[in-house]
Design an enzyme around this catalytic site. Structure first.
Site, PDB file in Angstrom:
ATOM      1  N   GLU A   1      70.669 -36.877 -15.782  1.00  0.00           N
ATOM      2  CA  GLU A   1      70.788 -37.990 -14.995  1.00  0.00           C
ATOM      3  C   GLU A   1      71.979 -38.646 -15.577  1.00  0.00           C
ATOM      4  OE1 GLU A   1      67.341 -41.397 -16.264  1.00  0.00           O
ATOM      5  OE2 GLU A   1      66.359 -39.345 -16.969  1.00  0.00           O
TER       6      GLU A   1
ATOM      7  N   SER B   1      60.306 -41.204 -24.923  1.00  0.00           N
ATOM      8  CA  SER B   1      60.578 -43.525 -24.382  1.00  0.00           C
ATOM      9  C   SER B   1      60.199 -43.829 -25.824  1.00  0.00           C
ATOM     10  CB  SER B   1      60.157 -43.837 -23.898  1.00  0.00           C
ATOM     11  OG  SER B   1      58.895 -44.467 -23.430  1.00  0.00           O
TER      12      SER B   1
ATOM     13  N   HIS C   1      65.060 -32.312   4.166  1.00  0.00           N
ATOM     14  CA  HIS C   1      64.441 -33.968   4.472  1.00  0.00           C
ATOM     15  C   HIS C   1      63.639 -34.091   3.163  1.00  0.00           C
ATOM     16  CE1 HIS C   1      65.584 -33.954   8.727  1.00  0.00           C
ATOM     17  NE2 HIS C   1      65.064 -33.059   9.122  1.00  0.00           N
TER      18      HIS C   1
ATOM     19  N   LYS D   1      56.038 -39.358 -22.152  1.00  0.00           N
ATOM     20  CA  LYS D   1      57.587 -39.425 -21.269  1.00  0.00           C
ATOM     21  C   LYS D   1      58.327 -37.603 -21.966  1.00  0.00           C
ATOM     22  CE  LYS D   1      58.934 -41.322 -18.185  1.00  0.00           C
ATOM     23  NZ  LYS D   1      58.804 -43.004 -18.202  1.00  0.00           N
TER      24      LYS D   1
END
Ligand code: ARG
Length: 465
Positions: free
Chosen positions: A291, A278, A157, A284
């Site tokens: 992704e 970024s 979970h 970042k």
């Protein structure tokens, strides 16, 4: 103008829109090598069976080889007016050797021709994908071997559940990929029958030798039913289904990498090689490759669903709808190949933060099960009662905002008077993983042994080894 391909019956050429919707050369040019391979085998068989003369066969063979050279050299001009790869090659052959080129299409149709080309292409692609999956398994197994004893939290979970090792986690994906490869290899075995000679749909009146062409093209045997031969695309569907499952596995691993790379988890770092910055936020470091692996799974699954929908309403045998079987498949298998390469790169690149993983493994009361097991083992308590006692101890620790190992013995005994000092021996995360010695469990000794077993097996399977 008269029609370039069907001359006889057709007085004029197609409408521009007809040509656009009908043409497949924009994508089936990828079958060029397979198409020529098939034609060479076909013409050799035609000559052997006395259906075309040796001289004609020689001229056709020589011409086909020249066409192949032109395609490889990039000097071949593909024409949309000629619709598809089959007509493009045949037309060029006619330019080169004259009307005898037309003898090549004896006892054959584009229907069995495209079925053959696609099988050959899928077979080659499956072999390449298998090698790429193997390379990813190797990368994972190597990390597993290095990190057989590196403790990290295991989750259910997405809540800390029990400590496991990083190596054990890597090997979970080695197992998945092994099943993925098994599915591809099953599909490959089933598809390895040659449709050439089914002709348009009913077979042919010429005395062809289908065994010979099947053998020459590396198939186990010819297909047994001509109708099925030209209308079957389940060899594509099976591979897309296997590819979708594999892409789903890669997507789950990619999702874990994305999570692990966040400052909140901080379990691993990817280097500059597999991240981007970024344009506005200087701090970042984004895991774009992971992704994209996660995102591209959508294209692979989409191609499977797309082809299932194309096929589901088609009566036997060939219908032009089936030309829609290719683009999605090319895109899906090319995407999977790219994802496998990117994932292999990331697995080799990522640096686990051992300290952070270990600290995280101890938080969230991840050793509560070890405490409950201790109560069962040492105090002979029924497990359900041990579960209850442990729950009370977790509540006590949580109220005090400390870990279980930070409770005093007196505090423990206030919940269960029989608890002794020995209980503290099982509360560390290292001890917890070490005790999980059951077959398939996370104990470092198990993981080390499994990693070694995989590395030996994979080295044997590497092509050329
Ligand atoms: N370009 C066609 C395809 O990809 C080849 C088969 C054409 N057959 C036909 N009868 N029109 O499916």
């Amino acid at each position: 103008m008269s029609n370039k391909m069907w001359g006889g019956r057709f007085a004029t050429g197609p409408d521009a829109i007809m040509e656009e919707i009908n043409a497949s050369i924009g994508f089936d040019y990828r079958f060029a090598t397979q198409d020529i391979r098939g034609s060479l085998a076909h013409v050799a068989m035609l000559a052997e069976a006395g259906i075309v003369s040796e001289d004609h066969a020689k001229a056709i063979t020589k011409g086909l080889e020249q066409v192949r050279g032109e395609i490889e050299a990039g000097s071949f001009t593909f024409s949309r007016a000629l619709e598809d790869i089959h007509m493009n090659i045949e037309s060029r052959l006619a330019d080169l050797i004259g009307p005898d080129a037309g003898r090549l299409h004896t006892a054959r149709s584009r229907n069995d021709q495209v079925a053959l080309d696609f099988r050959l292409w899928i077979r080659d692609t499956v072999d390449e994908l298998d090698q790429q999956m193997l390379a990813l398994q190797q990368a994972l197994a190597e990390r597993a071997s290095d990190h057989a004893g590196s403790v990290m939290p295991g989750f259910t979970h997405l809540q800390s559940a029990q400590p496991v090792t990083f190596g054990h986690h890597m090997l979970a994906y080695v197992e998945m990929l092994s099943r993925d490869r098994g599915r591809l290899s099953d599909a490959r075995k089933r598809m390895n029958e040659c449709p050439l000679g089914a002709a348009a749909l009913a077979g042919t009146s010429f005395p062809i030798n289908r065994e010979a062409t099947a053998k020459a093209l590396g198939f186990d045997r010819p297909t047994a039913n001509s109708l099925d031969s030209v209308s079957d695309r389940d060899f594509v569907l099976e591979v897309l289904a296997a590819a979708s499952i594999c892409a789903t596995h890669l997507s789950r691993l990619a999702e874990e990498i994305v999570l692990w790379c966040t400052p909140q988890f901080g379990f691993v770092q990817l280097s500059d090689k597999f991240t981007t910055g970024s344009s506005i936020m200087p701090q970042k470091r984004n895991p774009d490759a992971a992704e994209l692996v996660r995102g591209k799974s959508g294209r692979v699954i989409g191609a499977l669903i797309g082809l299932l929908v194309v096929m589901k309403g088609l009566p036997l045998t060939y219908s032009k709808d089936m030309q829609e079987d290719k683009e999605g498949t090319f895109d899906a298998l090319q995407s999977l190949s790219l994802c496998l390469a990117a994932m292999t790169g990331m697995i080799r690149d990522l640096e686990p933060d051992l300290k952070r993983m270990k600290t995280a493994a101890g938080s969230g009361y991840a050793t509560a099960t070890d405490l409950a097991d201790w109560l069962v083992r040492e105090l002979k308590m029924p497990f359900r009662q041990a579960h209850h006692v442990t729950g009370s101890l977790v509540k006590l620790a949580s109220n005090k905002k400390v870990g279980l190992e930070k409770l005093t013995l007196a505090e423990m005994q206030s919940v269960e008077s029989q608890i002794t000092q020995q209980v503290f021996d099982v509360l560390g995360v290292e001890k917890s993983v070490k005790s999980r010695k059951s077959y398939g469990g996370t104990a470092p000794a198990n993981v080390r042994q499994q990693a070694r077993r995989w590395l030996t097996k994979l080295a044997k399977e590497t092509r050329g080894a």
